[in-house]
Motif scaffolding. Structure first.
Motif, short mmCIF file in Angstrom:
data_model
loop_
_atom_site.label_atom_id
_atom_site.label_comp_id
_atom_site.label_asym_id
_atom_site.label_seq_id
_atom_site.Cartn_x
_atom_site.Cartn_y
_atom_site.Cartn_z
N VAL A 20 22.82 13.19 59.98
CA VAL A 20 23.15 12.15 59.01
C VAL A 20 24.48 11.54 59.44
O VAL A 20 25.48 12.26 59.57
N ALA A 21 24.50 10.25 59.69
CA ALA A 21 25.72 9.59 60.16
C ALA A 21 25.66 8.11 59.83
O ALA A 21 24.58 7.54 59.64
N SER A 22 26.82 7.48 59.75
CA SER A 22 26.89 6.03 59.50
C SER A 22 26.62 5.28 60.79
O SER A 22 26.72 5.82 61.90
N ASP A 23 26.27 4.01 60.66
CA ASP A 23 26.04 3.18 61.84
C ASP A 23 27.31 3.05 62.68
O ASP A 23 27.26 3.05 63.92
N ASP A 24 28.47 2.93 62.01
CA ASP A 24 29.74 2.82 62.75
C ASP A 24 29.98 4.08 63.59
O ASP A 24 30.42 4.01 64.74
N ALA A 77 22.93 11.48 65.98
CA ALA A 77 24.26 12.04 65.72
C ALA A 77 25.32 10.97 65.64
O ALA A 77 25.29 9.96 66.36
N GLY A 78 26.30 11.21 64.78
CA GLY A 78 27.52 10.43 64.77
C GLY A 78 28.50 10.99 65.78
O GLY A 78 28.21 11.95 66.51
N ALA A 79 29.71 10.43 65.79
CA ALA A 79 30.71 10.83 66.78
C ALA A 79 31.08 12.31 66.66
O ALA A 79 31.18 13.01 67.67
N ASP A 129 31.64 11.87 60.98
CA ASP A 129 30.32 11.27 61.19
C ASP A 129 30.07 10.05 60.31
O ASP A 129 28.97 9.48 60.36
N THR A 130 31.05 9.67 59.52
CA THR A 130 30.79 8.56 58.58
C THR A 130 31.77 7.41 58.74
O THR A 130 31.41 6.25 58.54
#
Length: 577
Positions: A359-363, A424-426, A462-463
């Motif tokens: 779960v992560a934001s597009d940014d 994945a997010g960063a 991640d957000t």
């Protein structure tokens, strides 16, 4: 030299696979090592040993009844990772806790320490102890800095025999410490070892000279002397060890000692017997009674032409442990009771049920794509400079830095690529990359690069949309974490000599309003100059410390690789602008 291999980076894994296949009566393979193939004794302390490959029969060959319950095995001359150690320990333990034993090298201390922390947090009581028998690697008043060489064996043997007696964890750990305190080793060599895939040895000795006080990772000796006769070699080894007696032993006359004359790889058994003939006479002349002496290859260094002598000064308790029976693939003594084969699920380990989508934001996913590009460039840079990094590291160390960085960077990229495929997010991508780097590379650099990537990951999240300030803060956190965990400071001739000024320069540039690509480029200039400046330093930590003068004029391998990497990352940042 090592002649039979496939991919040098796969050598350690393939050797372990073949060893396990050849010794199924004694061991079962688990990820990262092997465990006993015999049934567990409920409540018995599990003695888990380990270290890098290249030292057979240490460490996998010493797993069996009366000796280790498991061995974690790293890459060539590199510590196994904390995850490998944890997996082996979990497969070996049977409710009595775990004692982790290893030689006193920075990478081993880091990874075994991290594994112990995780095991204790999971409810498995765990202790650690580092063997420090090599008297050539530090003065008596700094004995805690000494490295572990062939004295590993009597310490492992004593602790394992104590565990077989049913002693509790703290008492088994005490026995290991006591055996170590009464053990001393000293070695000589006539040529260095050659790692798989290398075209030259890690060090050379002139034809008519020998290295004195060498290590078991291809480290050169602390001095040189003329090549002796066999009797002269024995006299040097014995006289050196008799000059430093442990506490409680004031005179060798009347003492009893376990004796190990150890071949380091290329010295033939007949040569060892010629030397031991004189060793035995000299010890007898000094009034020392030898107990169950061992002459052969016990802790090697690939094909190094050298020998070492180990004395463990025995009392009644230690002697009973030293002479207790054992049955391992490479070490057998006395007669063990008939063993019951373990059920296959006794050596089970958790494989997991597969990762869930992230779960992560597009940014954050956009930042993760940049991080993946950076990891790809890091891998390419390391591949291009691996031989150079190995040559630099071999000047005063063991020459494995290039191989370790290759394994780590490749694993990090593959893990990051898989994480990206799962959204994945960063934070999640860099955490996966850091864990994979530490797990695959092992050694000191593997542990520290895992810390670097995870520290940056923790700050990015991640957000949120990462900013230059956030990234600079993450790099500063990485710098602080490496210093805190590894114990090095600026001036010790380590990667810290580059990481600290790089983090400071990046923070300053960002604080003054520079955009990220320009700030990173300026900080990379600082990093490259700092790496070059390490050539003027002498090492104060790690395996190179005993050979400080040899490294003058050569930059530190870890510092140089970090400078190369931060420049490679700049390319990824520039592309994403």
């Amino acid at each position: 030299m090592t002649r039979l291999y496939n991919d040098p980076a796969a050598f350690a894994d393939e050797a372990l696979e073949g060893f396990a296949a050849a010794h199924r009566r004694w061991v079962w393979p688990v990820p990262g090592g092997v465990v006993r193939a015999t049934a567990k004794t409920p409540g018995q302390v599990a003695v888990v040993i380990g270290g890098g490959s290249g030292h057979y029969p240490a460490f996998s060959g010493l797993v069996g009844q009366g000796l280790a319950h498991g061995a974690a095995v790293g890459n060539v001359f590199a510590s196994p990772s904390a995850q490998q150690i944890r997996t082996v320990a979990r497969a070996a333990e049977s409710g009595g806790g775990v004692l982790l034993l290893y030689g006193n090298y920075a990478g081993d201390v880091l990874h075994f320490g991290q594994a112990a922390e995780r095991l204790n947090a999971e409810g498995i009581a765990t202790r650690t102890f580092a063997v420090t028998d090599d008297l050539s690697s530090a003065a008596p008043d700094e004995a805690h800095k000494r490295r572990g060489i062939a004295g590993d064996l009597p310490v492992f043997k004593a602790a394992a025999a104590a565990a077989e007696q049913g002693l509790p964890l703290d008492e088994v750990a005490r026995v290991a410490a006591y055996a170590n305190a009464r053990t001393r080793s000293f070695g000589i060599a006539f040529s260095g070892c050659t790692l798989p895939g290398a075209d030259h040895p890690l060090f050379t000795v002139p034809e008519d000279r020998m290295a004195v006080g060498l290590g078991i990772h291809g480290e050169p000796g602390i001095g040189e002397a003329a090549v002796p006769t066999a009797d002269e070699a024995a006299e040097l080894l014995v006289s050196t060890l008799l000059k430093e007696l442990p506490d409680g032993v004031t005179d060798p006359d009347g003492q009893r000692a376990a004796v190990i004359l150890n071949g380091l790889g290329s010295v033939k058994y007949e040569e060892l017997f010629v030397v031991y003939r004189r060793v035995a006479r000299l010890l007898a002349d000094a009034g020392v009674q030898t107990v169950d002496p061992e002459v052969g290859e016990l802790v090697t260094s690939f094909d190094m032409a050298g020998i070492s002598l180990t004395l463990t000064w025995l009392d009644a308790g230690l002697e009973a442990l030293w002479t207790a029976p054992a049955d391992a693939p490479a070490y057998r003594k006395g007669r063990m009771p008939e063993a019951v084969a373990a059920e296959e699920d006794e050596a089970s380990y958790e494989t997991g049920s597969g990762p869930e989508p992230y779960v992560a934001s597009d940014d954050s996913r956009k930042a993760a794509a940049t991080a993946l590009d950076a990891l790809s460039r890091i891998k390419e840079t390391v591949d291009a400079h691996a031989d150079e990094l190995g040559r630099i590291d071999a000047v005063a160390g063991d020459g494995d830095h290039g191989i370790g960085m290759q394994r780590g960077s490749a694993a990090a990229y593959e893990a990051a690529l898989h994480a990206q495929e799962l959204g994945a997010g960063a934070h999640s991508l860099l955490t996966a990359a850091g864990d994979a780097w530490a797990d695959r590379a092992g050694g000191t650099s593997g542990a520290l690069w895992g810390i670097i990537l995870r520290s940056i990951a923790d700050v990015l999240g991640d957000t949120e949309r990462p900013t230059p300030t956030t990234l600079a803060h993450g790099v500063r956190q990485a710098s602080d974490s490496v210093r805190r965990t590894g114990g090095a400071e600026v001036g010790d001739k380590t990667m810290v000599d580059v990481l600290v000024p790089f983090a400071e320069a990046l923070g300053q540039q960002v604080g003054e309003g520079a955009e990220l690509t320009a700030a990173w480029a300026a900080a990379a200039d600082v990093a490259e100059q700092a790496a070059r400046d390490t050539a003027r330093l002498v090492p104060r930590m790690g395996r190179a410390r005993p050979h400080a003068e040899k490294s003058l004029g050569t930059p530190d391998a870890g510092a140089h690789s970090l400078a190369l990497i931060v420049r490679a990352v700049h390319g990824a940042l520039a592309t994403c602008q």
